[in-house]
Design a protein around this motif. Structure first.
Motif, PDB file in Angstrom:
ATOM      1  N   UNK A 154      57.742  40.598  37.261  1.00 31.22           N
ATOM      2  CA  UNK A 154      57.637  39.649  36.377  1.00 31.22           C
ATOM      3  C   UNK A 154      56.990  40.188  35.288  1.00 31.22           C
ATOM      4  N   UNK A 155      56.476  41.215  34.943  1.00 29.42           N
ATOM      5  CA  UNK A 155      55.624  42.627  34.273  1.00 29.42           C
ATOM      6  C   UNK A 155      56.022  43.877  34.325  1.00 29.42           C
ATOM      7  N   UNK A 156      55.366  44.333  32.818  1.00 19.27           N
ATOM      8  CA  UNK A 156      55.415  45.521  32.574  1.00 19.27           C
ATOM      9  C   UNK A 156      54.255  46.446  33.826  1.00 19.27           C
ATOM     10  N   UNK A 157      54.542  47.139  33.897  1.00 21.90           N
ATOM     11  CA  UNK A 157      52.849  48.379  34.126  1.00 21.90           C
ATOM     12  C   UNK A 157      51.792  47.944  33.862  1.00 21.90           C
ATOM     13  N   UNK A 158      51.196  47.036  35.574  1.00 16.76           N
ATOM     14  CA  UNK A 158      49.738  46.966  35.133  1.00 16.76           C
ATOM     15  C   UNK A 158      48.424  47.429  36.532  1.00 16.76           C
ATOM     16  N   UNK A 159      48.186  47.912  35.365  1.00 11.48           N
ATOM     17  CA  UNK A 159      47.374  49.107  36.891  1.00 11.48           C
ATOM     18  C   UNK A 159      45.971  48.016  37.391  1.00 11.48           C
ATOM     19  N   UNK A 160      45.813  47.634  36.347  1.00 19.72           N
ATOM     20  CA  UNK A 160      45.102  46.075  36.789  1.00 19.72           C
ATOM     21  C   UNK A 160      45.512  46.047  38.750  1.00 19.72           C
ATOM     22  N   UNK A 161      46.158  45.900  39.351  1.00 16.33           N
ATOM     23  CA  UNK A 161      46.494  45.446  40.639  1.00 16.33           C
ATOM     24  C   UNK A 161      46.040  47.022  41.490  1.00 16.33           C
ATOM     25  N   UNK A 162      46.097  47.982  41.099  1.00 12.99           N
ATOM     26  CA  UNK A 162      45.909  48.680  41.953  1.00 12.99           C
ATOM     27  C   UNK A 162      44.145  48.804  42.387  1.00 12.99           C
ATOM     28  N   UNK A 163      43.264  48.499  40.468  1.00 12.95           N
ATOM     29  CA  UNK A 163      42.085  48.471  40.796  1.00 12.95           C
ATOM     30  C   UNK A 163      41.233  47.254  41.752  1.00 12.95           C
ATOM     31  N   UNK A 164      42.410  46.061  41.863  1.00 11.12           N
ATOM     32  CA  UNK A 164      41.871  45.580  42.150  1.00 11.12           C
ATOM     33  C   UNK A 164      42.060  45.303  44.119  1.00 11.12           C
ATOM     34  N   UNK A 165      42.998  46.020  44.195  1.00  7.42           N
ATOM     35  CA  UNK A 165      43.298  45.932  45.512  1.00  7.42           C
ATOM     36  C   UNK A 165      42.762  47.399  46.248  1.00  7.42           C
ATOM     37  N   UNK A 166      42.370  48.330  45.439  1.00 12.37           N
ATOM     38  CA  UNK A 166      40.790  49.360  45.501  1.00 12.37           C
ATOM     39  C   UNK A 166      39.846  48.558  45.901  1.00 12.37           C
ATOM     40  N   UNK A 167      39.307  47.846  45.119  1.00 12.04           N
ATOM     41  CA  UNK A 167      37.811  47.165  45.440  1.00 12.04           C
ATOM     42  C   UNK A 167      37.599  46.222  46.396  1.00 12.04           C
ATOM     43  N   UNK A 168      39.143  45.605  46.558  1.00 12.26           N
ATOM     44  CA  UNK A 168      39.158  44.346  47.718  1.00 12.26           C
ATOM     45  C   UNK A 168      38.938  44.999  48.912  1.00 12.26           C
ATOM     46  N   UNK A 169      39.352  46.256  49.936  1.00 12.28           N
ATOM     47  CA  UNK A 169      39.612  47.121  50.535  1.00 12.28           C
ATOM     48  C   UNK A 169      38.428  47.862  50.661  1.00 12.28           C
ATOM     49  N   UNK A 170      38.237  48.754  50.125  1.00 12.92           N
ATOM     50  CA  UNK A 170      37.183  49.988  49.890  1.00 12.92           C
ATOM     51  C   UNK A 170      35.690  49.488  49.568  1.00 12.92           C
ATOM     52  N   UNK A 171      35.638  48.341  48.903  1.00 11.57           N
ATOM     53  CA  UNK A 171      34.008  47.788  48.165  1.00 11.57           C
ATOM     54  C   UNK A 171      33.184  47.592  50.321  1.00 11.57           C
ATOM     55  N   UNK A 172      33.879  46.777  50.967  1.00 12.99           N
ATOM     56  CA  UNK A 172      33.641  46.635  52.518  1.00 12.99           C
ATOM     57  C   UNK A 172      33.190  47.666  53.207  1.00 12.99           C
ATOM     58  N   UNK A 173      34.187  48.227  53.033  1.00 12.34           N
ATOM     59  CA  UNK A 173      34.049  49.907  53.991  1.00 12.34           C
ATOM     60  C   UNK A 173      32.857  50.606  53.561  1.00 12.34           C
ATOM     61  N   UNK A 174      32.386  50.219  52.293  1.00 12.90           N
ATOM     62  CA  UNK A 174      31.266  50.864  51.707  1.00 12.90           C
ATOM     63  C   UNK A 174      29.854  50.292  51.672  1.00 12.90           C
ATOM     64  N   UNK A 175      30.011  48.621  52.231  1.00 17.48           N
ATOM     65  CA  UNK A 175      29.168  48.582  52.236  1.00 17.48           C
ATOM     66  C   UNK A 175      28.932  47.399  51.231  1.00 17.48           C
ATOM     67  N   UNK A 176      29.988  47.499  50.842  1.00 21.90           N
ATOM     68  CA  UNK A 176      29.111  46.786  48.856  1.00 21.90           C
ATOM     69  C   UNK A 176      29.996  45.098  48.926  1.00 21.90           C
TER      70      UNK A 176
END
Ligand code: ZN
Length: 497
Positions: free
Chosen positions: A475-497
């Protein structure tokens, strides 16, 4: 007379010639004795000449013209005409001499590039790269499909994409990625990869790779996996998909994630609706879209905690000497290490995009800004320092690491990063409809995701162009925010943030 049917039949034949050519190539990479190269090269060249001359023939032009005049064309017919025209235009705009020059410079350049990389001596490769840059500029000038030369080359792999559009996307992405990488650098609890670098029996790795793709519903009745030096996926018809993996005995991820990645490509190739089988439309919507499928399976699914909740106990059984007493949580962290590194193909999900941005900027300068090949190594290292904060110790680990510029793949790199972005956006939509997907993975159940992809992505092949397809799915054009959100949600806990 049915002009549209004639067009379909004619292009079916061209497609079959391509599949025969793909078989020659698959065999060369998987089975053929090394000493047999010369005979095979001549066969491949003959096939390519046949395909090229059919594609650009007067008959093609007439068939397209007649088909266009027909009334009541379906959406699929129109897509077929669009693709037939695109192929015809490309084939007629490029003289045989240029095709040949690019092929020869590519194959000689490839051998010289390998030598140069082995000796870490850029000067060996430089004259061939110079020649290839000029040929790519000529190719872009002749095709002239995009607003700029580099846009034209990008369009060959990502139809419709332009330099400006990609630039905008990357400019948005770059500071966010750099910020995350820097943040993780400061973490006091970094995961490490040492467990992955122990000895893992190659036979057992192979067996496990087969077990995994069975679970992912790869259809062994219409496909197979083999081994090759460089993993790849190819189709020999719409009901015959082949892919390969490689096995490194001292680095487990090469085989496991290589297999899942290529399997993602293969599932796409296996999922086209029957109506478009063995036609020009039986292909991914674009290189980037293809990459979205491989990376979704490899990274979003294959490197998730839920995936390993199911698979880790099985891996422990296979490799008790390494994993019996190793905690799952630590293993999960070890396959998700984020760290600036020199080699793109070994880069993690976060730094990967920065490797691509570097190549994207250099390609643009080579094609449009008169950047000389001799300036490349220095500029490469400078940009590497800028983007990732590290400088390669030599050219083998810097400017000479990729095969792409020795062949004719200018404009290809951006599609890798776009693939990650498409993947995150599409996966977000899949989760909306099916929020319990991650729970499936814990049980070794992947068919709900595959069915979603079959229905929303795979079946259409190339019927829709990328922007339309992405909009249809999300339903949208390309939106890089989804990728950033995915990265933050996944990797912050891995790195203890
Ligand atoms: Zn891929």
């Amino acid at each position: 007379m049915n002009a549209m049917k004639d067009l379909w039949d004619y292009f079916n034949e061209i497609m079959r010639l391509r599949y025969i050519n793909a078989l020659l190539d698959w065999d060369q990479q998987v089975n053929m004795p090394k000493g047999s190269v010369k005979g095979r090269a001549e066969q491949t060249a003959l096939m390519q000449r046949l395909i090229h001359s059919r594609t650009k023939s007067d008959k093609t032009a007439h068939l397209i013209k007649d088909a266009e005049k027909q009334n009541n064309l379906s959406e699929i017919d129109l897509a077929m005409i669009r693709e037939a025209k695109r192929e015809y235009d490309q084939a007629t705009k490029i003289p045989d001499k240029l095709v040949e020059d690019i092929a020869i410079t590519g194959s000689v350049g490839n051998i010289e590039w390998e030598k140069a990389r082995e000796k870490s001596d850029f000067s060996i490769f430089q004259p061939y790269l110079e020649k290839m840059i000029n040929l790519q500029i000529e190719l872009a000038e002749r095709l002239d499909t995009g607003p700029t030369l580099y846009s034209t080359l990008i369009d060959l792999f990502e139809p419709g994409a332009t330099y400006d559009w990609v630039s905008k996307v990357f400019n948005n992405l770059r500071p966010k990625l750099v910020k995350i990488v820097n943040k993780f650098e400061g973490s006091s609890d970094k995961p490490n990869q040492s467990i992955l670098k122990k000895y893992y029996d190659p036979e057992k790795q192979w067996k496990l790779s087969i077990e995994i793709i069975k679970k992912l519903d790869f259809d062994f009745n219409t496909g197979r996996q083999d081994k090759s030096t460089h993993p790849f996926t190819t189709s020999l018809s719409s009901i015959d998909t082949r892919f390969t993996t490689r096995i490194w005995e001292n680095f487990l991820p090469a085989c496991i994630f290589g297999t899942i990645h290529e399997c993602g490509h293969a599932l796409y190739q296996m999922g086209f609706k029957e109506e478009i089988h063995d036609t020009y439309l039986a292909e991914g919507s674009s290189a980037g879209f293809h990459e979205s499928q491989s990376r979704m399976w490899e990274n979003i699914v294959g490197r998730s905690k839920e995936f390993w909740t199911y698979w880790f106990p099985i891996f422990q059984e296979y490799f008790p000497e390494n994993l019996r007493d190793y905690p799952m949580e630590e293993f999960y962290r070890s396959i998700n290490v984020v760290q600036p590194s020199f080699i793109r193909v070994e880069a993690d999900e976060v730094t990967y995009g920065l490797h691509i941005i570097l190549r994207f900027e250099l390609e643009k300068m080579m094609v449009e800004d008169n950047l000389q090949a001799s300036e490349l190594p220095g500029l490469w290292n400078e940009k590497m320092e800028n983007l990732l904060g590290i400088t390669p110790p030599n050219d083998a680990e810097g400017v000479l690491q990729d095969i792409h510029w020795s062949g004719a793949s200018f404009g290809y790199f951006p599609t890798y990063a776009l693939g990650n972005l498409y993947a995150a956006q599409i996966y977000n939509s899949a989760l909306k409809i099916n929020p319990s997907l991650p729970e499936d993975y814990k049980k070794g159940e992947f068919s709900n995701l595959l069915n979603y992809l079959k229905e929303n992505v795979h079946q259409y092949g190339k019927i829709y162009q990328v922007t339309d397809l992405l909009k249809k799915i999300t339903g949208e054009d390309l939106n890089p925010d989804y990728f950033i959100k995915y990265i933050e949600e996944k990797f912050y806990p891995i790195y203890g943030f």
